[in-house]
Structures are given as structure tokens and as C-alpha cells.
Scaffold this active site. Sequence first.
Site, PDB file in Angstrom:
ATOM      1  CE  LYS A 158      49.033 -29.135  -4.390  1.00 11.62           C
ATOM      2  NZ  LYS A 158      50.007 -29.381  -5.471  1.00 11.62           N
ATOM      3  CB  SER A 161      54.410 -28.762  -7.717  1.00 11.94           C
ATOM      4  OG  SER A 161      53.206 -28.178  -7.319  1.00 11.94           O
ATOM      5  CD  GLU A 232      49.181 -39.365   9.538  1.00  7.86           C
ATOM      6  OE1 GLU A 232      50.167 -39.147  10.263  1.00  7.86           O
ATOM      7  OE2 GLU A 232      48.298 -40.178   9.828  1.00  7.86           O
ATOM      8  CG  LEU A 233      50.827 -32.055   9.965  1.00  9.21           C
ATOM      9  CD1 LEU A 233      50.463 -30.837  10.794  1.00  9.21           C
ATOM     10  CD2 LEU A 233      50.550 -31.807   8.491  1.00  9.21           C
ATOM     11  CB  CYS A 266      57.151 -38.007   8.369  1.00  4.85           C
ATOM     12  SG  CYS A 266      56.334 -39.542   7.922  1.00  4.85           S
ATOM     13  CD  GLU A 363      60.329 -33.121   9.323  1.00  8.02           C
ATOM     14  OE1 GLU A 363      59.599 -32.175   8.977  1.00  8.02           O
ATOM     15  OE2 GLU A 363      60.032 -34.307   9.121  1.00  8.02           O
TER      16      GLU A 363
HETATM   17  P1  NAP Z   1      54.667 -29.585   1.869  1.00  4.87           P
HETATM   18  O1  NAP Z   1      55.416 -28.467   1.291  1.00  4.87           O
HETATM   19  O2  NAP Z   1      53.759 -29.324   2.981  1.00  4.87           O
HETATM   20  O3  NAP Z   1      53.887 -30.256   0.646  1.00  4.87           O
HETATM   21  C1  NAP Z   1      52.991 -31.320   0.850  1.00  4.87           C
HETATM   22  C2  NAP Z   1      51.773 -31.107  -0.048  1.00  4.87           C
HETATM   23  O4  NAP Z   1      51.037 -29.991   0.419  1.00  4.87           O
HETATM   24  C3  NAP Z   1      52.142 -30.814  -1.501  1.00  4.87           C
HETATM   25  O5  NAP Z   1      51.163 -31.375  -2.335  1.00  4.87           O
HETATM   26  C4  NAP Z   1      52.068 -29.295  -1.546  1.00  4.87           C
HETATM   27  O6  NAP Z   1      51.837 -28.795  -2.837  1.00  4.87           O
HETATM   28  C5  NAP Z   1      50.899 -29.027  -0.633  1.00  4.87           C
HETATM   29  N1  NAP Z   1      50.889 -27.716   0.000  1.00  4.87           N
HETATM   30  C6  NAP Z   1      51.943 -26.976   0.418  1.00  4.87           C
HETATM   31  N2  NAP Z   1      51.493 -25.841   1.016  1.00  4.87           N
HETATM   32  C7  NAP Z   1      50.162 -25.870   0.954  1.00  4.87           C
HETATM   33  C8  NAP Z   1      49.138 -24.972   1.390  1.00  4.87           C
HETATM   34  N3  NAP Z   1      49.421 -23.848   2.004  1.00  4.87           N
HETATM   35  N4  NAP Z   1      47.851 -25.307   1.164  1.00  4.87           N
HETATM   36  C9  NAP Z   1      47.546 -26.465   0.546  1.00  4.87           C
HETATM   37  N5  NAP Z   1      48.458 -27.340   0.111  1.00  4.87           N
HETATM   38  C10 NAP Z   1      49.759 -27.067   0.316  1.00  4.87           C
HETATM   39  O7  NAP Z   1      55.606 -30.742   2.375  1.00  4.87           O
HETATM   40  P2  NAP Z   1      56.975 -31.206   1.777  1.00  4.87           P
HETATM   41  O8  NAP Z   1      58.030 -30.334   2.318  1.00  4.87           O
HETATM   42  O9  NAP Z   1      56.908 -31.375   0.318  1.00  4.87           O
HETATM   43  O10 NAP Z   1      57.042 -32.670   2.438  1.00  4.87           O
HETATM   44  C11 NAP Z   1      57.803 -32.939   3.526  1.00  4.87           C
HETATM   45  C12 NAP Z   1      57.029 -32.812   4.826  1.00  4.87           C
HETATM   46  O11 NAP Z   1      56.004 -33.800   4.879  1.00  4.87           O
HETATM   47  C13 NAP Z   1      57.913 -33.070   5.999  1.00  4.87           C
HETATM   48  O12 NAP Z   1      57.629 -32.175   7.027  1.00  4.87           O
HETATM   49  C14 NAP Z   1      57.532 -34.479   6.413  1.00  4.87           C
HETATM   50  O13 NAP Z   1      57.836 -34.799   7.735  1.00  4.87           O
HETATM   51  C15 NAP Z   1      56.083 -34.490   6.122  1.00  4.87           C
HETATM   52  N6  NAP Z   1      55.593 -35.867   5.996  1.00  4.87           N
HETATM   53  C16 NAP Z   1      54.766 -36.360   6.963  1.00  4.87           C
HETATM   54  C17 NAP Z   1      54.334 -37.662   6.903  1.00  4.87           C
HETATM   55  C18 NAP Z   1      53.422 -38.247   7.948  1.00  4.87           C
HETATM   56  O14 NAP Z   1      52.822 -39.277   7.687  1.00  4.87           O
HETATM   57  N7  NAP Z   1      53.289 -37.657   9.115  1.00  4.87           N
HETATM   58  C19 NAP Z   1      54.735 -38.466   5.837  1.00  4.87           C
HETATM   59  C20 NAP Z   1      55.584 -37.926   4.873  1.00  4.87           C
HETATM   60  C21 NAP Z   1      55.991 -36.600   4.970  1.00  4.87           C
HETATM   61  P3  NAP Z   1      53.061 -28.164  -3.709  1.00  4.87           P
HETATM   62  O15 NAP Z   1      54.041 -29.269  -3.943  1.00  4.87           O
HETATM   63  O16 NAP Z   1      52.380 -27.696  -4.952  1.00  4.87           O
HETATM   64  O17 NAP Z   1      53.635 -27.044  -2.876  1.00  4.87           O
END
Ligand code: NAP
Length: 458
Positions: A158, A161, A232-233, A266, A363
Site C-alpha cells: 500500500k 497516495s 520505521e517512523l 527521516c 520533525e
Molecule cells: P504518512 O502520512 O504516515 O504516510 C506513509 C504511508 O502510510 C502512506 O502510504 C499513507 O497512505 C499511509 N498511512 C497514513 N496514515 C495511515 C493510517 N492511519 N493507517 C494506515 N496507513 C496510513 O507519512 P508521510 O508524511 O507521507 O511520510 C513522511 C514521514 O515518514 C516522516 O515522518 C518521515 O520521517 C517518515 N519516514 C521514516 C523513515 C524511516 O525509515 N524511519 C523513512 C522515510 C520516511 P496515504 O498516502 O494514502 O495517506
Amino acid sequence: MAIATINPATGETVDTFEAHDSAEVERRVAQAVEAAQTLHGTTYAQRAEWMHATADILEADVDRAAEMITLEMGKPIAQSRAEVLKCAKNMRFYADNAESFLAAEELSNPSAVSASAAGTVWQPLGVVLAVMPWNYPLWQVIRFAAPALMAGNTGLLKHASNVPQSALYLDELFEKGGFPAGSFRTLLIGSREVAAVIEDRRVKAVTLTGSEPAGRSVASTAGQSIKKAVLELGGSDPFIVMPSADLEQAATVAVKARISNNGQSCIAGKRFIVHTDIYDEFTRLFVAKMNALKVGDPMDEATDVGPLATESGRDELAELVDDAVVKGAEVLAGGSAPDRPGFYYTPTVLAGLTDDMRIVLEEAFGPVASLYRVSDREEAARVANQTTFGLSSAVWSNDASEQDWFVANLDAGAVFLNGMTVSYPELPFGGIKDSGYGRELAAAGIREFCNLKTVWKA
Ligand code: NAP
């Protein structure tokens, strides 16, 4: 959120995609289940052959894949090419090493457990769901998929989007390399549909890379279903500079650490914690280098910093900076969005931060650096450890005992000495605290979704 490609450099919608309906999701899950049974019966050598063939395809397609990444999320084109090639490297790493990482082990003294022989074998779990972010549209997925498939698991994706073209590209990739149909399947679904897939009895585990709220939601569903999860957040990594460091080099790498991937990594250095004796000199160098960056079209080879991936991401970053400025932060560079189409934000340096400012704990996901002046290593570690995150960290010091002290005292999943944090196939990757749990990459990464089965023989 609509499933669509919106070019962040212009703000224009390039293409929209219909979400899969429940019948299509069911069809794809069933395919993954069937493929898991097939893969379970294949050898490491067979899977390695398919994995190398998949890497060959990706390498041959590097330019097209890179353009797709840059179009969908705006990273400079040279960085997109590097991402594609890194994926191929990771595939080859697991093709060559999976069998030794998952080798059976025999107890040397089986009589201690009243056996004639005893030991352990690693076995695949089956179908694993990956919920992935847009910031490295191929790399984040491949660093899960390559070890998962080499272990004999199958994957459901998944994806975020806003990167549907990347999601569909990955849907076909492994099958083209020779893997059985269904070994890796993309689900074009919204985040609200994720819980039902985790709860499906045929899905054995879930991995999520993304934000803290998404992590909490996925982990609680996995917990209710008693399923293994890897998270991995986010991160707000410290980049500490001590007096013995080479300041010119530290400042150059600090800028790279902050603006790589347009600041949306991240593991980016986000908080620059500098010893007071060298604070003024480091700041002068750092600010000059941040001001010299070329912001522009990410398809242009000369661009250092492109747009942020989404309008909402740009607006959230602007809010974080505005909050700090209203509360008295000093703006040493940038501080606003440029007046142009697309989701750009000018590389920014903030100083004079106080604990009431959101950016101290949250962040900053974009090219915004915070500077902190500290008087000794204890204060540096205290500032470094004060966020709820604990992903990685970097320390610049040429004093060996000081390096050891920081390795022992930083709350993080990694410490990089005189360098910036980078992920390598050979090194485990993951965080502590609100940065998540579990590890990707290296031997640890392939073992996360395997059953360590004990075998005892009378
Ligand atoms: P995000 O909103 O959490 O989205 C990541 C994924 O999770 C997307 O596929 C999203 O789908 C899905 N998602 C969102 N809310 C969800 C829920 N309640 N239940 C299930 N799935 C859900 O993250 P982002 O803002 O796009 O990405 C940036 C974040 O990722 C930053 O905090 C960054 O630090 C972190 N990150 C961490 C790492 C690591 O390895 N630790 C690496 C890269 C990025 P949709 O797009 O459809 O909402």
C-alpha cells in the site's frame, strides 16, 4: 486522499487513478497467498537468479524510473537516478547473502537439551503487507521487498497516495524478473482500507515506514490481530559539532545532510548542535553554504533543492517556521516560500530557539535547519536526546574518547562519526523511542519476517 500524480514543481495534476475495489483487493491478496506457497518450495539459488534479473531490469531502466520519481515527488533528478541504482544494489546484496543470513544452526552440545541433535531453521512467514511513504518511492519499498522475497515471503504494497505511478511500476517489476505472478502486488487503496488488510487472516505481518500517527494506527491494528509489525517512523536527528572537528568539512556535509531529498528524509540531520567555541565560525560557514544552494526545477541537473512533495507538506513546514519566528527565533537564511508555482520552500536556518517552539521537538520535513549553541558534551547530548524521536545521529569530533562517549550516550538507532547518516544494505537500519521498532537491511532486516523454528531430535 485522491490517488494521483501531482507534479510538485508546478502544482499540476498529471494523472489520477481509480482505487482498487474490494473484489480487486481480494484478487490480489489471493494471488499473493498462492505465490507464497509457490515461493516456499523454491531454492535460494532460484530466487537469487530472479532477483539479479530484476536488478538488471531496473538498472537498464534507470533513466525512465528516475524521471517518474522526480515527476511524482520532486527530488533532483540525479538523486532519483542514485535511488534507482541503490535499489538494484540492495537486490543483489540480498540475492547473494540471503542464504547465509538464514542458514540453519546446529547446537554443538545437543546432549545439554537431552537431544541427539538440535538447532534452528529460518522459515518465511508468508504474505507481508508493506505500507510505504513517498519520499523514496522505490527505495523504501525495495529495502523491504528484496529481503522479503529472498526469504520466500510475498509482498503486498500500500504505497503513498501521491506516488501511484511508482506503485504500479513496482507491481510489475518482480514478475518481469521471473518471480511467480503474485509474489509482489500493489493495492491501490486509501489509508482507511489498510486495517482490513492487516486483519485478514492470510496476511501474516506488516511493515510501515511513515509518520508517527500512521505508525500508531497500524501497530494497534497489528497488535489486536497479534501480528508482527516493523515500524520505521519519523526522526529529528541531531548533528553535533565539537571543537576538534574539521569545520569546513563538517559544514559542507551538514548542508548535504539537511537538504538531501529536498530535506524530506527521516535520517536527515535536522538539529545542528554546535559547541560554543566554534559556534560562530560553523554558523558562518553553514549559512553561507545554505544560501548558495540552487533552488529550482528538479529535472534540471544543476538543481540542489527542488520543491517539497506536496502542498500540505510545504504548508506544514511553513507553519513550523512561522511558529518559531513569532516566538522569537532568529532567521539566518530563508524563512519563507519563494513566490513561484509549485511547492517550494527556501533553504532556511533558524537560531535562538527556545523550548516553547514546536520545531524544538517536532520533525521539520523539509530544508529547514535549527542551530543550537551548547557549552559541553553533556549539554550536547541532553539537547540531542530531548525529542521523543531516536532514529539516527551524527557527531563531528576528532577526539576518540569523545566519540566513544557520544556512542554510549546518544539515544538513537545509529551514530555516524564524522559523516552523515546514510543507509547501506550492509548495515542495520531502524530507530528507538517514537522512531519505531524493528530493523531493516543487513541480516537483521531479512530475519524480521521469518519464523525462527527450533528443531529437537531425540
Ligand atoms: P504518512 O502520512 O504516515 O504516510 C506513509 C504511508 O502510510 C502512506 O502510504 C499513507 O497512505 C499511509 N498511512 C497514513 N496514515 C495511515 C493510517 N492511519 N493507517 C494506515 N496507513 C496510513 O507519512 P508521510 O508524511 O507521507 O511520510 C513522511 C514521514 O515518514 C516522516 O515522518 C518521515 O520521517 C517518515 N519516514 C521514516 C523513515 C524511516 O525509515 N524511519 C523513512 C522515510 C520516511 P496515504 O498516502 O494514502 O495517506
